[in-house]
Design a protein around this motif. Structure first.
Motif, PDB file in Angstrom:
ATOM      1  N   ASP A   1       1.039  -1.573  -0.041  1.00 38.18           N
ATOM      2  CA  ASP A   1       0.050   0.077  -0.077  1.00 38.18           C
ATOM      3  C   ASP A   1       1.113   0.899   0.316  1.00 38.18           C
ATOM      4  OD1 ASP A   1      -2.501   0.960   0.298  1.00 38.18           O
ATOM      5  OD2 ASP A   1      -2.370   1.601   2.093  1.00 38.18           O
TER       6      ASP A   1
ATOM      7  N   ASN B   1       2.295   4.579  -3.913  1.00 38.26           N
ATOM      8  CA  ASN B   1       1.607   3.586  -3.146  1.00 38.26           C
ATOM      9  C   ASN B   1       1.181   2.195  -4.894  1.00 38.26           C
ATOM     10  OD1 ASN B   1      -1.755   2.456  -3.090  1.00 38.26           O
ATOM     11  ND2 ASN B   1      -1.610   3.796  -1.161  1.00 38.26           N
TER      12      ASN B   1
ATOM     13  N   HIS C   1      -1.538   0.303  -4.964  1.00 36.32           N
ATOM     14  CA  HIS C   1      -2.847   0.966  -6.042  1.00 36.32           C
ATOM     15  C   HIS C   1      -2.482   1.334  -7.366  1.00 36.32           C
ATOM     16  CE1 HIS C   1      -3.949  -1.519  -2.259  1.00 36.32           C
ATOM     17  NE2 HIS C   1      -4.291  -1.621  -2.909  1.00 36.32           N
TER      18      HIS C   1
ATOM     19  N   ASN D   1      -7.651   3.655  -2.229  1.00 35.10           N
ATOM     20  CA  ASN D   1      -6.484   3.058  -2.379  1.00 35.10           C
ATOM     21  C   ASN D   1      -6.832   1.367  -1.807  1.00 35.10           C
ATOM     22  OD1 ASN D   1      -6.427   3.640   0.986  1.00 35.10           O
ATOM     23  ND2 ASN D   1      -4.601   3.533   1.287  1.00 35.10           N
TER      24      ASN D   1
END
Length: 542
Positions: A20, A167, A169, A188
């Motif tokens: 993440d 991140n 994502h 996210n």
């Protein structure tokens, strides 16, 4: 498949795991040492005297560079208000920026940083040191072609240490979009994906080069001080990336919110003790001894997400679980020092870090899973209670639910400490814990008695001997049976017996709205037993 996921598979639409939020420290390692700083500025910059005025001029040059960059590209330079979440505060700037790539906004903030300073020496020269100072720093919020939204924080003082926030994502969304795979993403998290298997393949395929190449490109653009046409000097002054904070999440997306609510409520009720040292030993894979130093606790908190969060800490790392985005159960391991997990800080160790953090999430779910596979009796309990006859005719007594010695051995087996050694243990490893569970010492509960009690579990195949060794291991069925027996005794029989044999008068007059959910459930079980006995035509003795 993870036992938790296996049990709830009919309620889960899909699952995936990925990194993440990742905070990376970017430093030119050679420029963190005063002798190397002196050599670099002397040979590469021909600085005759490294004074305080020289470092001041270098920083002023960088401030002017940022001003020209902002003016040329029409980028606002802002100072955010105190107490605001910057990711939320910059959202309007991203909205106005549209789908373009580049620098969206520049924020200024005063924070601590490691900078080079010069002190006059007694000999008339200058002494160079690297110290922590409270200085202005620039946050460049970007939209990158590969990583989407990210920021790069640059300290405008030599040696221009930086921090990068990305991140995965965002990176995965760019990859899925490039391959034409439909998805629906929250801030996210992915709430829907047309090809979950490909999503997981992409998540597992992230390499250190996928991070280094775009980040190095931005650092070269935002720190012109190290730019040079000399390839040798560039190689000496390249930024290296190290993990400062890393989050790895396992997301379970449920089909219905109602099913997720039932699971989340049950987890909060049954996993309040998940932060015990024995369980954290299993989850993080390290044995916790008297020599351990660091944080060790579990708490349930309600953060800005609006849902309760179960958080267990181990040293500078933690694992937490919470519900977000309506139908998603997230399990997230966070580390502020990857060495706690046996992994170096360099992003070159990214594959190993993924394996370790994924294992922590997996074990966290496995430890939480209760015995709920079936409620249909097919004679298994009766066979556990019956004696076992070996092929040679040796008779071993069966398992009795109310046998205190057997429960003590089961408690020692499920303390999880031995699992940190590959799941193997010797009889002596259980002796002290089993004796403590009985309220005895190793003198009054002898090793021979423990071997006799352990033999009952071996006869049922719940404990297995490791071939060609003097060690044993607990079988998967053995773990489940031990947990079942212990929970029935400690959480069902013991509490209900206390309510029948010695109820507290104060409890009878306590208003219902002041009772906790667990007390309501115990009372409901008590009433249900009365109804069951009445329906069966059995009346309690007067």
């Amino acid at each position: 498949m993870n036992p938790f996921v296996e049990h709830h598979r009919h309620s889960i639409r899909f699952q995936y795991s990925c990194f993440d939020r990742m905070l990376l420290n970017a430093v030119v390692q050679t420029m963190q040492q005063p002798p190397m700083i002196v050599g670099f500025l002397d040979k590469c910059r021909q600085v005759p005297s490294i004074t305080k005025a020289y470092f001041r001029e270098v920083s002023e040059d960088y401030h002017r560079f940022v001003g020209r960059l902002a003016a040329t590209q029409r980028i606002p330079i802002m100072e955010p208000p105190k107490g605001v979440r910057r990711e939320n505060w910059v959202e309007p700037f991203y909205q106005r920026f549209g789908a373009r790539f580049g620098i969206v906004v520049i924020l200024k903030s005063r924070e601590n940083a490691r900078v080079a300073v010069s002190y006059p020496s007694a000999s008339g020269g200058n002494r160079i040191a690297v110290s922590t100072r409270f200085v202005w720093q620039y946050y460049f919020y970007l939209r990158d072609q590969e990583w989407g939204r990210m920021f790069v924080r640059i300290c405008p003082y030599f040696p221009f240490n930086a921090r990068v926030c990305v991140n995965q994502h965002e990176w995965l969304a760019r990859q899925l979009h490039a391959e034409g795979i439909f998805f629906r993403k929250a801030a996210n998290a992915f709430l829907h994906c047309a090809d979950p298997e490909r999503l997981q393949q992409l998540a597992d395929g992230l390499t250190p080069a996928d991070l280094e190449i775009p980040i190095q490109r931005w650092l070269r653009e935002l720190v012109p001080f190290y730019a040079s046409s000399d390839p040798n000097r560039i190689s000496d002054c390249v930024y290296r990336l190290f993990c400062s904070q890393v989050e790895y999440c396992t997301n379970l997306i449920f089909k219905e919110r109602a099913a997720l609510d039932r699971v989340a409520e049950r987890l909060l009720d049954l996993n309040r003790s998940i932060g015990r040292p024995d369980k954290l030993s299993t989850i993080f894979g390290y044995r916790i001894t008297k020599a351990y130093r660091g944080g060790l606790k579990t708490q349930i908190a309600d953060h800005h997400l609006g849902n309760p969060v179960i958080r267990s800490e181990y040293k500078d790392s933690s694992v937490k679980q919470y519900v977000r985005d309506h139908r998603l159960l997230r399990n997230e391991t966070t580390s502020y020092n990857t060495r706690d997990l046996g992994v170096g800080k360099s992003i070159r160790n990214l594959p190993q870090l993924r394996r370790v953090m994924s294992g922590i999430n997996d074990r966290y779910l496995a430890v939480q899973q209760d015995v709920l596979e079936t409620y249909i009796d097919r004679g298994q309990l009766a066979r556990l209670r019956q004696p076992t006859i070996s092929p040679s005719g040796r008779r071993t007594p069966g398992l009795k639910l109310d046998d205190p010695r057997l429960l003590a051995v089961m408690q020692a087996l499920t303390c999880f400490v031995h699992l940190a050694r590959g799941g193997r243990f010797r009889t002596r490893d259980l002796h002290q814990r089993a004796a403590e569970a009985l309220g005895k010492t190793t003198d009054t509960y002898r090793l021979g008695q423990l071997r006799y009690d352990l033999a009952k579990l071996r006869a049922k195949g719940l404990v297995l001997k490791v071939p060609k060794t003097q060690t044993y291991r607990l079988s998967p069925q053995g773990m489940r049976i031990c947990v079942l027996f212990l929970k029935l005794f400690h959480r069902v029989y013991a509490p209900l017996s206390a309510a029948v044999l010695k109820p507290l008068a104060h409890d009878a007059v306590l208003p219902d709205d002041r009772r906790c959910e667990l007390d309501h459930l115990y009372a409901a079980v008590d009433r249900a037993l009365d109804l069951l006995l009445d329906h069966l035509g059995v009346s309690a003795a007067a």
